[in-house]
Write a protein that holds these residues in place. Structure first.
Motif, short mmCIF file in Angstrom:
data_model
loop_
_atom_site.label_atom_id
_atom_site.label_comp_id
_atom_site.label_asym_id
_atom_site.label_seq_id
_atom_site.Cartn_x
_atom_site.Cartn_y
_atom_site.Cartn_z
N MET A 1 0.82 -1.21 0.00
CA MET A 1 0.00 0.00 0.00
C MET A 1 0.86 1.27 0.00
O MET A 1 1.92 1.33 0.62
CB MET A 1 -0.92 0.00 1.22
CG MET A 1 -0.22 0.08 2.56
SD MET A 1 -1.39 0.05 3.94
CE MET A 1 -0.32 0.56 5.30
N GLY A 2 0.37 2.27 -0.69
CA GLY A 2 1.07 3.54 -0.81
C GLY A 2 1.99 3.59 -2.00
O GLY A 2 2.23 4.67 -2.57
N GLN A 3 2.51 2.43 -2.42
CA GLN A 3 3.39 2.40 -3.58
C GLN A 3 2.58 2.47 -4.88
O GLN A 3 3.14 2.77 -5.93
CB GLN A 3 4.26 1.14 -3.56
CG GLN A 3 4.93 0.86 -2.22
CD GLN A 3 5.56 2.08 -1.58
OE1 GLN A 3 6.39 2.75 -2.19
NE2 GLN A 3 5.15 2.38 -0.34
N GLU A 4 1.28 2.19 -4.80
CA GLU A 4 0.45 2.27 -6.00
C GLU A 4 0.26 3.70 -6.46
O GLU A 4 -0.17 3.94 -7.59
CB GLU A 4 -0.91 1.58 -5.77
CG GLU A 4 -1.91 2.36 -4.96
CD GLU A 4 -1.78 2.17 -3.46
OE1 GLU A 4 -2.73 2.48 -2.72
OE2 GLU A 4 -0.70 1.69 -3.01
N PHE A 5 0.57 4.67 -5.59
CA PHE A 5 0.51 6.07 -6.04
C PHE A 5 1.83 6.80 -5.74
O PHE A 5 1.88 8.01 -5.67
CB PHE A 5 -0.68 6.82 -5.45
CG PHE A 5 -0.78 6.80 -3.94
CD1 PHE A 5 -0.05 7.69 -3.17
CD2 PHE A 5 -1.63 5.92 -3.31
CE1 PHE A 5 -0.14 7.69 -1.79
CE2 PHE A 5 -1.75 5.90 -1.93
CZ PHE A 5 -1.00 6.79 -1.16
N ALA A 6 2.92 6.03 -5.64
CA ALA A 6 4.27 6.61 -5.54
C ALA A 6 4.41 7.58 -4.39
O ALA A 6 4.94 8.68 -4.55
CB ALA A 6 4.66 7.28 -6.86
N GLN A 7 3.96 7.18 -3.19
CA GLN A 7 4.16 8.08 -2.07
C GLN A 7 5.65 8.24 -1.81
O GLN A 7 6.45 7.32 -2.05
CB GLN A 7 3.44 7.59 -0.83
CG GLN A 7 4.09 6.43 -0.08
CD GLN A 7 3.41 6.23 1.28
OE1 GLN A 7 2.21 6.17 1.39
NE2 GLN A 7 4.23 6.13 2.32
N GLY A 8 6.04 9.41 -1.35
CA GLY A 8 7.46 9.73 -1.24
C GLY A 8 8.11 9.31 0.06
O GLY A 8 9.33 9.22 0.13
N ALA A 9 7.32 9.05 1.09
CA ALA A 9 7.89 8.69 2.39
C ALA A 9 7.77 7.19 2.60
O ALA A 9 6.84 6.54 2.11
CB ALA A 9 7.16 9.42 3.51
N GLU A 10 8.72 6.64 3.35
CA GLU A 10 8.58 5.23 3.69
C GLU A 10 7.41 5.05 4.64
O GLU A 10 6.95 5.99 5.29
CB GLU A 10 9.87 4.68 4.29
CG GLU A 10 10.21 5.14 5.69
CD GLU A 10 11.45 4.43 6.24
OE1 GLU A 10 12.30 4.00 5.45
OE2 GLU A 10 11.56 4.31 7.47
N TRP A 11 6.94 3.81 4.72
CA TRP A 11 5.73 3.54 5.47
C TRP A 11 5.94 3.70 6.98
O TRP A 11 6.96 3.28 7.53
CB TRP A 11 5.24 2.12 5.18
CG TRP A 11 4.14 1.67 6.09
CD1 TRP A 11 2.94 2.29 6.28
CD2 TRP A 11 4.15 0.53 6.95
NE1 TRP A 11 2.19 1.59 7.20
CE2 TRP A 11 2.91 0.50 7.62
CE3 TRP A 11 5.07 -0.48 7.19
CZ2 TRP A 11 2.58 -0.49 8.54
CZ3 TRP A 11 4.74 -1.47 8.10
CH2 TRP A 11 3.50 -1.47 8.76
N SER A 12 4.96 4.28 7.64
CA SER A 12 4.91 4.37 9.10
C SER A 12 3.60 3.74 9.56
O SER A 12 2.53 4.10 9.08
CB SER A 12 4.97 5.82 9.55
OG SER A 12 4.53 5.96 10.89
N GLU A 13 3.69 2.81 10.52
CA GLU A 13 2.47 2.14 10.99
C GLU A 13 1.56 3.07 11.77
O GLU A 13 0.38 2.77 11.97
CB GLU A 13 2.80 0.91 11.83
CG GLU A 13 3.25 1.18 13.25
CD GLU A 13 4.75 1.43 13.36
OE1 GLU A 13 5.25 1.53 14.50
OE2 GLU A 13 5.41 1.50 12.32
N THR A 14 2.08 4.20 12.21
CA THR A 14 1.24 5.15 12.94
C THR A 14 0.53 6.13 12.01
O THR A 14 -0.51 6.67 12.36
CB THR A 14 2.08 5.95 13.95
OG1 THR A 14 3.11 6.66 13.26
CG2 THR A 14 2.71 5.01 14.98
N GLU A 15 1.09 6.36 10.82
CA GLU A 15 0.51 7.34 9.90
C GLU A 15 -0.17 6.72 8.69
O GLU A 15 -1.09 7.29 8.13
CB GLU A 15 1.61 8.30 9.43
CG GLU A 15 2.24 9.10 10.56
CD GLU A 15 3.36 10.00 10.08
OE1 GLU A 15 3.54 10.09 8.84
OE2 GLU A 15 4.05 10.59 10.91
#
Length: 731
Positions: free
Chosen positions: A559-573
């Motif tokens: 999740m999140g990589q399908e729209f090229a998010q720029g930050a690495e994943w955080s389980e809190t955010e």
């Protein structure tokens, strides 16, 4: 009427293996002796019919008295407490065992495939009385007692009985119903008491609280059509693209029922065939993302009840989406209220510390050679498939299970009976688990996260393999990301990383994973692994996704990589959904990548050449595997009827016009059906708008050829014209 000093001491200590022999109603010469243990009571009477007979207080919470005549078929204890409250209850010690001999035999043999129906807390009607049967395996315990809100968390009142050599302790407690909180007070072989959560609890308190909860499932499923179609499906010859997510942070604050309202629609819109949920089982530390499990039979209470979790799975099924879950049989945490040294001895973990301690995670490894432990895990795999209708299990950290020397130095491990490094007990367990799941659960498949070259991970167990349906291709993932991290001018020297996977592509049945592991712990988001400015990084990501979706194997994207998010994943955010907002200055950049993923999935599902022969070497042919100087890779995929698709990736930063590529001679023209450089995806718009006429000039071992323009940092798919796919080409 009085107890011997020894019996009194054993009962008060919780060390008596047969409390029913001392408590309850028993015939004596004078009539019937009734003895009760109610430590908090001020007064206890026995009610038979409408008459009450007071019992004598004997100290330490014991009450006893003699009734005239034989033991009554039914009686109740009338209990009065110092605060003026009271209760009228059936006596737990007048009931026969509520667990059958067949159950005990199967548990002792390690072959109870529905173990959750025999162990744990089961609301039921027993001997005509409603209550809950508590059963727990603690083979070396000196005694076990049930403790709960129904005892006001007083530990003495409800000692359990040992059911022979099975190691199982049992007690039917009348009047206890679903929703009650409970634990087991275990007197270990070491002489110490510990208050333990139920290993087979089907529901738990919400962490950080850790009591078990009596549960009665009441959910009515609506996915019969899905299960019927699943049983007929051949997953290796069917499309599979998986959207991996962390349920607690996909949309922070949503529970299972709220997720059921939003997740199916989102996944359906993007065209993924499956979701993979990071471990849903209960875990005490949220930062472990579910990979340190304490409640193997309970969905985490952070997001709702077990029935709520069923509702989520059902909603996904009704939307036509399969559900995989991460399953973690490799290790478990050391929390003193959970599985570690459960009965005062190594019970679930291996007795040899060199085999018990997991060197990487500060956890314990299961004793796969112990039949009851193996049964606990095999039945758990079946449980998630049968009780929660999940469609597949992705088994975490398989490599750490298979090797005795995993992350261990010389001298820190012992070889197996043959002098080797293979964990033969773990091999046998994995084979049994896979064989059992495939036999019992039609259409369900298993996936191994296995990072070594172990032979036969996806070979059937009857041919000596581990029996998994699929294996994550970690080699492909690492090689691809290393290649993409290079500047295009240097990629010629790393070209082999993008071709090497085809040397072993058909040795196993593979899933190609860009998973959560690659976007955490300082590794950055997927798009930020690429070099150059923002435009180039996005272009590289789009090209990589196009390459991935056309490569043999199934796909998985976190999740999140399908729209090229720029930050690495955080389980809190969770994902950076805000980058898709209308008022975000660069919204087109992210929406374009998301639109590409949607189109990739749609094209993929509509193109049998990309999935129908995934496990057949005849379904793939290189066209250009050696164009290292150009940073170009091209190959053909073939459907079962021979229909081809040509996939071309140009990982250089320059346009390559009139690039000759060999194609089969059956088609007169080839049409561009997907181009990751299309404007709508945020690309530069270098496309091939008109069909390419196939020339009779042989090339790359093919009888004909085409000369498309290859856009920079892009992947392009071509299919014989006319395009059999109904949607317009992406430009």
């Amino acid at each position: 009427m009085k107890l011997s000093a020894r019996d009194r001491a054993l009962l008060l200590e919780g060390a008596h293996y047969d409390p029913h022999a001392l408590l309850g109603a028993h015939p004596v010469a004078e009539g019937t002796l009734v003895r009760a243990l109610r430590p908090l009571a001020r007064r206890v009477s026995v009610r038979v019919g409408g008459a009450d007979t007071a019992l004598e207080a004997l100290g330490d919470g014991f009450f006893a008295g003699v009734l005239p005549g034989p033991p009554p078929e039914e009686y109740r204890l009338v209990v009065a407490y110092p605060d003026g409250s009271g209760s009228v209850d059936h006596d737990a010690y007048r009931f026969l065992p509520a667990l059958g001999e067949l159950d005990l035999h199967l548990i002792a043999e390690g072959r109870h495939e529905r173990l959750w129906e025999a162990l744990g807390a089961c609301p039921m009607v027993h001997q005509g009385v409603a209550g809950t049967r508590f059963t727990v395996w603690a083979p070396n315990a000196r005694g076990v007692r049930v403790v709960g809100d129904f005892t006001h968390w007083e530990r003495t009142a409800l000692p359990m009985r040992s059911l022979g050599a099975s190691g199982v302790w049992e007690l039917f407690v009348p009047g206890v119903d679903a929703g009650a909180l409970y634990k087991y007070d275990v007197l270990g072989a070491d002489g110490a008491h510990s208050l333990r959560a139920d290993p087979l609890a089907r529901r738990t308190e919400c962490p950080p609280a850790n009591a078990s909860v009596v549960h009665r499932g009441e959910y009515v499923w609506g996915d019969d059509a899905w299960l019927a179609s699943r049983a007929r499906r051949r997953p290796h010859a069917a499309p599979m693209s998986v959207y991996e997510l962390h349920p607690a942070s996909w949309r922070p604050g949503l529970g299972y029922r709220e997720l059921a309202e939003e997740l199916p629609a989102y996944v359906s819109d993007l065209g993924f065939t499956h979701v993979e949920l990071m471990p849903p089982a209960e875990h005490p530390f949220g930062g472990s993302w579910g990979y340190q499990v304490t409640g193997y039979y309970a969905p985490t209470a952070r997001l709702g009840t077990p029935d709520d979790f069923k509702h989520l799975v059902d909603a996904l099924h009704r939307a036509g989406i399969g559900v995989l879950i991460d399953w973690v049989p490799a290790h478990f945490p050391k929390d003193e209220w959970a599985l570690a040294r459960f009965d005062g001895t190594p019970c679930y973990e291996h007795p040899d510390p060199r085999r018990a301690e997991h060197p990487d995670w500060g956890t314990l490894e299961f004793d796969y050679g112990r039949r009851e432990v193996r049964n606990f895990l095999v039945a758990n795999a079946v449980y998630w498939c049968e009780e929660y209708h999940v469609d597949g299990l992705r088994v975490d950290a398989v490599a750490s299970m298979l090797y005795l020397d995993y992350s261990r130095e010389d001298g820190e491990w012992l070889p197996n009976a043959h002098g080797g490094r293979e964990n033969l007990d773990a091999v046998a367990f994995l084979q049994e688990m896979n064989a059992t799941v495939y036999r019992r659960c039609p259409g369900v498949f298993t996936v191994a996260e296995e990072s070594t070259a172990w032979d036969g991970v996806t070979r059937s167990t009857d041919h000596g393999g581990l029996g998994f349906g699929f294996k994550w291709n970690m080699g492909w993932m690492h090689d691809s990301l290393k290649y993409l991290a290079e500047d295009p001018v240097h990629r010629a020297w790393h070209h082999h990383r993008m071709t090497f996977a085809m040397h072993y592509a058909y040795s196993e049945n593979y899933v190609l994973p860009f998973s959560h592991d690659e976007v955490v712990h300082g590794k950055g988001a997927l798009v930020n692994k690429m070099p150059g400015d923002w435009w180039r990084r996005r272009a590289d990501l789009r090209a990589a996704l196009g390459f991935m979706w056309s490569h043999p194997g199934k796909q998985l994207l976190f999740m999140g990589q399908e729209f090229a998010q720029g930050a690495e994943w955080s389980e809190t955010e969770g994902p950076q959904w805000w980058v898709l907002a209308d008022d975000y200055v660069a919204t087109g950049d992210h929406r374009g990548v998301r639109d590409l993923v949607r189109e990739l999935n749609a094209r993929y599902r509509a193109t049998p050449a990309l999935w129908e022969r995934d496990t057949d070497p005849g379904g793939f042919a290189w066209v250009a595997a050696d164009a290292a100087a150009d940073n170009v890779l091209a190959f053909l995929r073939f459907a079962a009827d021979g229909s081809p698709l040509l996939a071309v990736s140009n990982f250089s930063a320059v346009v390559r016009p009139d690039y000759r590529l060999g194609v089969p001679g059956a088609a007169d023209a080839w049409r561009e059906v997907l181009n990751t450089d299309a404007l709508r995806y945020g690309g530069g718009g270098v496309t091939n708008p008109e069909p390419l006429k196939a020339e009779t000039a042989p090339s790359h071992g093919q009888p004909a050829s085409v000369t498309p323009t290859l856009p920079p940092l892009a992947t392009v798919w071509f299919a014989p014209a006319p395009d059999p796919y109904e949607r317009p080409s992406s430009r």
